[in-house]
Each structure stands twice: as structure tokens, then as C-alpha cells.
Design a protein around this motif. Structure first.
Motif, short mmCIF file in Angstrom:
data_model
loop_
_atom_site.label_atom_id
_atom_site.label_comp_id
_atom_site.label_asym_id
_atom_site.label_seq_id
_atom_site.Cartn_x
_atom_site.Cartn_y
_atom_site.Cartn_z
N GLU A 143 88.95 19.90 180.51
CA GLU A 143 89.68 20.08 181.30
C GLU A 143 90.44 21.50 182.28
OE1 GLU A 143 93.20 18.81 178.68
OE2 GLU A 143 92.67 17.18 178.68
N GLY A 144 90.31 21.09 183.30
CA GLY A 144 90.84 23.38 184.22
C GLY A 144 91.95 23.17 183.87
N GLY A 145 92.61 24.49 185.10
CA GLY A 145 93.74 24.68 184.66
C GLY A 145 93.70 26.80 183.83
N SER A 146 94.81 26.74 184.05
CA SER A 146 94.86 28.17 183.53
C SER A 146 94.88 28.98 181.80
CB SER A 146 96.14 28.56 183.90
OG SER A 146 97.45 28.45 183.72
N ASN A 147 94.73 27.57 181.36
CA ASN A 147 94.19 27.75 179.64
C ASN A 147 92.99 27.82 179.11
OD1 ASN A 147 97.78 27.42 179.69
ND2 ASN A 147 97.10 25.63 179.13
N THR A 148 92.57 28.90 178.67
CA THR A 148 91.53 29.13 177.90
C THR A 148 91.01 28.16 176.98
OG1 THR A 148 91.38 31.17 178.60
CG2 THR A 148 89.71 31.08 176.81
N TYR A 149 90.33 27.40 176.23
CA TYR A 149 89.56 26.83 175.82
C TYR A 149 88.87 27.35 174.36
CZ TYR A 149 87.21 22.56 173.23
OH TYR A 149 87.44 21.97 172.11
N HIS A 150 88.89 27.60 173.50
CA HIS A 150 88.06 27.97 172.08
C HIS A 150 88.31 27.31 171.24
CE1 HIS A 150 87.22 30.83 168.71
NE2 HIS A 150 86.21 30.89 169.65
N ARG A 151 87.57 26.81 170.45
CA ARG A 151 87.11 26.31 169.23
C ARG A 151 85.97 26.81 168.38
NH1 ARG A 151 85.64 20.83 166.75
NH2 ARG A 151 85.52 21.34 164.72
N ALA A 152 86.39 27.87 167.83
CA ALA A 152 85.60 28.40 166.91
C ALA A 152 84.60 26.68 165.79
CB ALA A 152 86.14 29.48 165.89
N ARG A 153 83.88 27.72 165.78
CA ARG A 153 83.14 27.06 164.50
C ARG A 153 81.34 27.90 164.69
NH1 ARG A 153 82.63 21.20 163.96
NH2 ARG A 153 81.56 20.83 162.43
N ALA A 154 81.02 27.80 163.16
CA ALA A 154 79.74 28.51 162.65
C ALA A 154 78.74 28.36 163.70
CB ALA A 154 79.56 29.07 161.35
N LEU A 155 77.30 28.28 163.84
CA LEU A 155 76.09 28.15 163.87
C LEU A 155 75.57 27.65 162.61
CD1 LEU A 155 74.16 27.49 166.19
CD2 LEU A 155 73.43 29.32 165.97
N PRO A 156 74.76 26.37 162.55
CA PRO A 156 74.02 26.27 160.94
C PRO A 156 72.52 26.93 161.42
CG PRO A 156 74.56 23.98 162.16
CD PRO A 156 75.43 25.15 163.29
N VAL A 157 72.82 27.75 160.22
CA VAL A 157 71.50 28.66 159.83
C VAL A 157 69.81 28.39 160.37
CG1 VAL A 157 69.98 29.87 158.36
CG2 VAL A 157 72.52 29.81 157.71
N HIS A 158 69.54 26.82 160.80
CA HIS A 158 68.56 26.12 161.11
C HIS A 158 68.49 26.70 162.44
CE1 HIS A 158 70.37 22.72 161.64
NE2 HIS A 158 69.98 22.22 162.10
N LEU A 159 69.53 26.64 162.98
CA LEU A 159 69.25 26.09 164.62
C LEU A 159 68.85 28.15 164.93
CD1 LEU A 159 72.36 23.69 165.44
CD2 LEU A 159 69.61 23.72 165.85
N ARG A 160 69.65 28.64 164.34
CA ARG A 160 69.73 30.81 164.19
C ARG A 160 68.25 30.51 164.44
NH1 ARG A 160 69.62 35.33 162.37
NH2 ARG A 160 70.77 37.12 163.80
N GLN A 161 67.36 30.29 163.08
CA GLN A 161 66.43 30.54 162.91
C GLN A 161 65.49 30.21 164.17
OE1 GLN A 161 65.22 32.29 160.06
NE2 GLN A 161 62.69 31.93 161.02
N ALA A 162 65.78 28.93 164.31
CA ALA A 162 64.69 28.40 165.60
C ALA A 162 65.18 29.55 166.80
CB ALA A 162 65.40 27.07 166.06
#
Length: 313
Positions: A143-162
């Protein structure tokens, strides 16, 4: 903060274009920024940013990019806390997905050398990926508009390692491997929105899961157990593991193994003898260590090192 001042650094992105390497100097802060536009048809572009400071410092990074995109970041070295130009805050432990209303952010670095990987995709491309109706959990992001969207979520370790493995690959296919890792990282965050539009653990439980992960990373040689951390936090191991699975998409014990493996691989690549690595990580013999390493990677340590050296050349 350096001498109580913020060091401003401007990136002139225009319509998303920039020179491959941008270098800026602002007081005691030096920034190097590389952007790799998506050329593989995925629509994903990625960047590498490095901030060298006298530490700790605050750096304001601005751009002229429009707001029709979503991005995430992965800390490679050091760490940061950031505040978007709209005032929304996020940090490296759980950056999640961000659609800013205004480009640019204020970064606060505690270390002298900091490196950040960024993955970015346009909102139109995200729509195209689904090839039809967009799932309910994705709609607030688009959705557009003037509001910022932020969904905090940690990244799994295996994706960071990849991602780390892809970045260390200097073969002709290295950039495609990094692009694939960037797509996986963005895909993880998008999929999490499809599965659960809102977090199914309390903010406190999510915070404890991130704290538990930080403890793992601080002690990869002899990491604390789930029960030990749960006892320290005053929660049950089951509750902590559930929160950890939500935040990182993987069990605590599986993550512990991956953190240890990443530390072992780093020690080997730094030139530490295999015998020393085996002893340091608590193995009774080199043969036991080699057997465990082969189960994890498919190769014995020496052959794995040779393969890594070949990929860099």
C-alpha cells in the motif's frame, strides 16, 4: 557520535542508478558503497556498504530515490542501529522488511569497521512475483501513501551463512550466487508475511529470542544451551525455543550448530591448523572433528579448504 556531531553522507541515486563504487568522506567517517543492479531478470538489486569510523559515530545517509521499493539489510561486520528519515527505528538484529516513505536513514555505529549488505526490490516486482492475487499479509507492504511500512524480523542463521558463502565466491558465477542469496533473503521475509500477518509471539518473547541469538554469536566456541539461557531469562526452554523459531525460522539447537559451524569455517579460513581448531571446539581427536565436519559440509576439512581456495581464484 564523533565529537557530538552527525556525519552527513549523500548518495545521489536518482532513479535508482549510481556508479558501481561510491566513496564519501565526512569528518572521521569514510563510506564505500557498491551497488549491483538486478540484471538476471529477478528485479532484485543488492549493495555492499562499508563504514570506517573512529567509533562510535552517527552517520546520516540520504538519497533521492522514490519510495516505491522495499528493502532489507544484513550486517556483515560490526553492527548498527538506524532511524529512518520518517522517524521509524530498526536495528541489525531484526531489520525485517522496510518500505520507507522517505529515503535515507541515520545510522549509529558502535564499532570502527562496519559492513552492511542490502537487498532491494520494487513494489511492482513484488506484485509480479505472485503472478496473481497478492496474499493478505503482503497487502499492507504494497500500500502506498505517506506511511512507512516496517515489519521487524530476524534473519535465520542459515540464510546469513549462505549469503556469506556467496560473497566469498570470486568465480565468474559469484555475483549470480549473491543475487540468488538476496532473493532468498527477501523471499523469507515475504513468506513470513504470507504465513502470519502479525507476529504470534509477544514483543517480549521476540526480544528474548534475539537476545538468545546474540549470546550464541558471542560464544560460538562454547555456546550456552537453550536451558541455560532460558534459566538466565527466567522463562521456560519451550517458550524460548518457540519464540526463537518464530524470529529465526529455525530451532535454537539447529541454530547453535550452524553458529558453531560458521565459527569453525572462519577459523579454518583464517589459517588456524585443523588440529588446533578441533581442540578449540572441544573435539577429542582430529578424526572425530573431521567426521563431524564432513557430515555438515559433505567434505573433510582439508578438501573443503582446497575447494574454498579454488573458488576464490
Amino acid at each position: 557520535m564523533s565529537n557530538g556531531r552527525v556525519s552527513p553522507i549523500e548518495l545521489y541515486l536518482g532513479n535508482g542508478r549510481a556508479h558501481n563504487v561510491v566513496q564519501r568522506q565526512a569528518g572521521t567517517v569514510e563510506m564505500t558503497w557498491q551497488r549491483h543492479p538486478g540484471t538476471d531478470g529477478s528485479g532484485v538489486s543488492w549493495s555492499l556498504s562499508r563504514f570506517r569510523t573512529s567509533g562510535p559515530d552517527s552517520v546520516e545517509v540520504a538519497s533521492s530515490r522514490n519510495s516505491g521499493f522495499v528493502f532489507t539489510q544484513v550486517v556483515l561486520k560490526g553492527g548498527f542501529q538506524a532511524e529512518l528519515a520518517c522517524g521509524r527505528r530498526y536495528q541489525d538484529s531484526a531489520p525485517g522488511l522496510i518500505r520507507p516513505s522517505v529515503s535515507g536513514a541515520l545510522y549509529r555505529f558502535g564499532a570502527g569497521d562496519n559492513a552492511i549488505f542490502g537487498a532491494l526490490v520494487s513494489l511492482e516486482t513484488v506484485k509480479d512475483w505472485f503472478g496473481g492475487p497478492v496474499p493478505k499479509g503482503i497487502r499492507p507492504l504494497l500500500e502506498g501513501g505517506s506511511n512507512t511500512y516496517h515489519r521487524a524480523r530476524a534473519l535465520p542463521v542459515h540464510l546469513r551463512q549462505a549469503l556469506m558463502t556467496a560473497l566469498s565466491n570470486n568465480s565468474p558465477l559469484g555475483r549470480r550466487m549473491v543475487s540468488a542469496a538476496a532473493q532468498q533473503i527477501l523471499g523469507f521475509h515475504l513468506q513470513s508475511l504470507c504465513e502470519d500477518g502479525v507476529p504470534n509471539v509477544t514483543p517480549l518473547a521476540g526480544s528474548l529470542a534475539r537476545d538468545a541469538h546474540a549470546l550464541l554469536q558471542e560464544c560460538p566456541v562454547d555456546p550456552p544451551s537453550l536451558a541455560e539461557i532460558a534459566n538466565q531469562f527466567g522463562v521456560s526452554p519451550r517458550r524460548l525455543d518457540r519464540a526463537y523459531r518464530v524470529e529465526f525460522g529455525i530451532s535454537f539447537n539447529r541454530s547453535l550448530q550452524q553458529v558453531r559451524l560458521a565459527a569453525i569455517c572462519a577459523a579454518l579460513q583464517e589459517g588456524m591448523p585443523i588440529k588446533v581448531v578441533a581442540h578449540r571446539f572441544g573435539y577429542s581427536s582430529v578424526s572425530n572433528f573431521s567426521s563431524a565436519f564432513r557430515r555438515w559440509t559433505g567434505l573433510p576439512p582439508r578438501q573443503w579448504l582446497e575447494r574454498q581456495a579454488a573458488s576464490r581464484t
